[in-house]
Design a protein around this motif. Structure first.
Motif, PDB file in Angstrom:
ATOM      1  N   ARG A 149       0.844  -1.187   0.000  1.00  0.00           N
ATOM      2  CA  ARG A 149       0.000   0.000   0.000  1.00  0.00           C
ATOM      3  C   ARG A 149       0.882   1.240   0.000  1.00  0.00           C
ATOM      4  O   ARG A 149       1.869   1.313   0.734  1.00  0.00           O
ATOM      5  CB  ARG A 149      -0.916   0.008   1.225  1.00  0.00           C
ATOM      6  CG  ARG A 149      -2.193   0.822   0.992  1.00  0.00           C
ATOM      7  CD  ARG A 149      -3.207   0.579   2.066  1.00  0.00           C
ATOM      8  NE  ARG A 149      -4.512   1.096   1.667  1.00  0.00           N
ATOM      9  CZ  ARG A 149      -5.501   1.376   2.501  1.00  0.00           C
ATOM     10  NH1 ARG A 149      -5.335   1.169   3.800  1.00  0.00           N
ATOM     11  NH2 ARG A 149      -6.644   1.829   2.056  1.00  0.00           N
ATOM     12  N   LEU A 150       0.518   2.205  -0.843  1.00  0.00           N
ATOM     13  CA  LEU A 150       1.247   3.460  -0.936  1.00  0.00           C
ATOM     14  C   LEU A 150       0.389   4.579  -0.357  1.00  0.00           C
ATOM     15  O   LEU A 150      -0.800   4.681  -0.650  1.00  0.00           O
ATOM     16  CB  LEU A 150       1.575   3.770  -2.401  1.00  0.00           C
ATOM     17  CG  LEU A 150       2.146   5.157  -2.698  1.00  0.00           C
ATOM     18  CD1 LEU A 150       3.514   5.336  -2.043  1.00  0.00           C
ATOM     19  CD2 LEU A 150       2.239   5.393  -4.204  1.00  0.00           C
ATOM     20  N   PHE A 151       1.021   5.419   0.463  1.00  0.00           N
ATOM     21  CA  PHE A 151       0.354   6.600   1.018  1.00  0.00           C
ATOM     22  C   PHE A 151       1.083   7.832   0.475  1.00  0.00           C
ATOM     23  O   PHE A 151       2.306   7.926   0.565  1.00  0.00           O
ATOM     24  CB  PHE A 151       0.411   6.582   2.542  1.00  0.00           C
ATOM     25  CG  PHE A 151      -0.209   5.353   3.140  1.00  0.00           C
ATOM     26  CD1 PHE A 151      -1.568   5.281   3.375  1.00  0.00           C
ATOM     27  CD2 PHE A 151       0.577   4.241   3.443  1.00  0.00           C
ATOM     28  CE1 PHE A 151      -2.143   4.138   3.907  1.00  0.00           C
ATOM     29  CE2 PHE A 151       0.005   3.100   3.977  1.00  0.00           C
ATOM     30  CZ  PHE A 151      -1.351   3.050   4.207  1.00  0.00           C
ATOM     31  N   VAL A 152       0.325   8.745  -0.113  1.00  0.00           N
ATOM     32  CA  VAL A 152       0.922   9.953  -0.675  1.00  0.00           C
ATOM     33  C   VAL A 152       0.495  11.158   0.147  1.00  0.00           C
ATOM     34  O   VAL A 152      -0.579  11.175   0.768  1.00  0.00           O
ATOM     35  CB  VAL A 152       0.526  10.149  -2.155  1.00  0.00           C
ATOM     36  CG1 VAL A 152       1.102   9.030  -3.007  1.00  0.00           C
ATOM     37  CG2 VAL A 152      -0.990  10.222  -2.324  1.00  0.00           C
ATOM     38  N   VAL A 153       1.353  12.171   0.165  1.00  0.00           N
ATOM     39  CA  VAL A 153       1.096  13.421   0.876  1.00  0.00           C
ATOM     40  C   VAL A 153       0.958  14.517  -0.169  1.00  0.00           C
ATOM     41  O   VAL A 153       1.837  14.677  -1.025  1.00  0.00           O
ATOM     42  CB  VAL A 153       2.232  13.751   1.858  1.00  0.00           C
ATOM     43  CG1 VAL A 153       1.946  15.059   2.585  1.00  0.00           C
ATOM     44  CG2 VAL A 153       2.418  12.614   2.851  1.00  0.00           C
ATOM     45  N   THR A 154      -0.143  15.245  -0.101  1.00  0.00           N
ATOM     46  CA  THR A 154      -0.385  16.319  -1.062  1.00  0.00           C
ATOM     47  C   THR A 154      -0.431  17.663  -0.345  1.00  0.00           C
ATOM     48  O   THR A 154      -0.860  17.754   0.810  1.00  0.00           O
ATOM     49  CB  THR A 154      -1.708  16.099  -1.812  1.00  0.00           C
ATOM     50  OG1 THR A 154      -2.790  15.996  -0.871  1.00  0.00           O
ATOM     51  CG2 THR A 154      -1.652  14.824  -2.643  1.00  0.00           C
ATOM     52  N   ALA A 155       0.016  18.689  -1.067  1.00  0.00           N
ATOM     53  CA  ALA A 155      -0.052  20.065  -0.584  1.00  0.00           C
ATOM     54  C   ALA A 155      -1.266  20.740  -1.211  1.00  0.00           C
ATOM     55  O   ALA A 155      -2.022  20.126  -1.975  1.00  0.00           O
ATOM     56  CB  ALA A 155       1.233  20.801  -0.947  1.00  0.00           C
ATOM     57  N   ALA A 156      -1.478  22.002  -0.867  1.00  0.00           N
ATOM     58  CA  ALA A 156      -2.584  22.760  -1.441  1.00  0.00           C
ATOM     59  C   ALA A 156      -2.460  22.755  -2.962  1.00  0.00           C
ATOM     60  O   ALA A 156      -1.383  22.956  -3.515  1.00  0.00           O
ATOM     61  CB  ALA A 156      -2.556  24.193  -0.911  1.00  0.00           C
TER      62      ALA A 156
END
Length: 325
Positions: A216-223
């Motif tokens: 499983r991959l978890f991504v972090v996004t900015a505005a």
């Protein structure tokens, strides 16, 4: 050991049924993912005795490149000592399989073999030594999830860092598309260029594991939805193994890494995992920024060995002398 024979399997259609029931790092799902990756090749050592399979151990052969000679080479990688039938002499079987695998990898022009993640620090010590391996002190960290919520284990500085990340608009989520994997792996390769020995497989490898329910991959996004970080986890038994962690250089680099680890830990807790295990913390230097960062999530540091064997005899003897205990 009398009556024991060891065979090396390189095709998934020849795997014994026991491989499907084994843990992730010595199971059929990882074997098939390695088989599908053009830069890797699986070797499963299978020990048989008394008409049955008594042990098996999976090794990955990785084809790599570097800026320094040798520019192109292969590396063998073993995670853990393998699977064994109840009542067997584990160390004896481990030694037989290890010797068979190292012999095969030498014929494949493998430059060196790396072994880690044994169940006990001293497991197979004599067998590894007899096959030419030498130990290097290493650091591992695992976070317990079975007694308290991971939020209760955060240090005060880490809670403050996560709070600043939320105020900056950073959010973590599970990956939902193949493009997420490609973007994250591009970031991970950027990190790997600065770290000796770090290898990042291709997107096909991890998508195959995802489809098998092991990754499983978890991504972090900015505005604005821009991806600034992520963490990639695999699951074996009751544990979550955080295999890769990466973030983009810039203002949000440390915050994105914190959100990526926190998202993976919170998800592992929700899934009922017993531990989150960080797979590559590194050497136990007095100052280790990655180790100190990970310890902010309340984990437990453990000193262990990582074993290496260079297939060039004189080089291996020099390295064994340098890393002598």
């Amino acid at each position: 050991m009398n009556g024991i024979s060891v065979a090396i399997i390189t095709r998934s259609d020849e795997l014994p049924p026991q491989a499907a029931a084994g843990p992730f790092f010595h199971g059929a799902a990882l074997f098939r993912a390695l088989e599908a990756d053009p830069r890797q090749r699986p070797y499963m050592a299978v020990a048989r005795g008394g008409g049955r399979v008594v042990a098996h151990m999976l090794v990955a052969l990785r084809r790599r490149g570097s800026l320094l000679p040798p520019c192109l080479f292969a590396q063998g990688r073993i995670y853990g000592e393998g699977c064994y039938a109840p009542g067997c002499d584990r160390e004896e079987l481990f030694g037989l399989m290890l010797r068979a695998v190292v012999g095969r990898l030498r014929r494949r022009l493998c430059l060196y073999v790396e072994f880690s993640d044994q169940s006990a620090k001293m497991f197979g010590y004599g067998r590894l030594r007899s096959c030419g391996f030498f130990p290097v002190h290493w650091m591992e960290i695992h976070n317990s999830l079975h007694s308290r919520h991971p939020a209760l284990r955060l240090t005060a500085p880490m809670r403050a860092l996560l709070s600043r990340a939320r105020r900056a608009g950073l959010e973590g989520r599970p990956a939902s598309a193949d493009a997420d994997y490609d973007e994250f792996l591009s970031m991970a390769r950027g990190h790997a260029r600065l770290r000796l020995g770090r290898f990042v497989p291709g997107g096909r490898f991890f998508r195959q594991l995802r489809d098998a329910g092991c990754c499983r991959l978890f991504v972090v996004t900015a505005a604005g939805g821009r991806t600034v970080g992520g963490s990639l986890c695999v699951y074996s038994g009751a544990d979550c193994h955080l295999w890769y962690l990466a973030s983009r250089p810039g203002l949000h680099m440390r915050r994105a890494a914190a959100v990526a680890v926190w998202t993976a830990a919170a998800d592992a807790y929700a899934r009922g995992c017993a531990h989150v295990r960080f797979m590559d913390v590194g050497l136990p230097f007095r100052r280790n920024r990655l180790r100190d960062f990970i310890l902010g999530f309340g984990g437990k540091p453990v000193g262990t060995y990582r074993w290496f064997c260079c297939t060039i005899g004189w080089v291996n003897r020099i390295l064994s002398w340098i890393y002598r205990e």
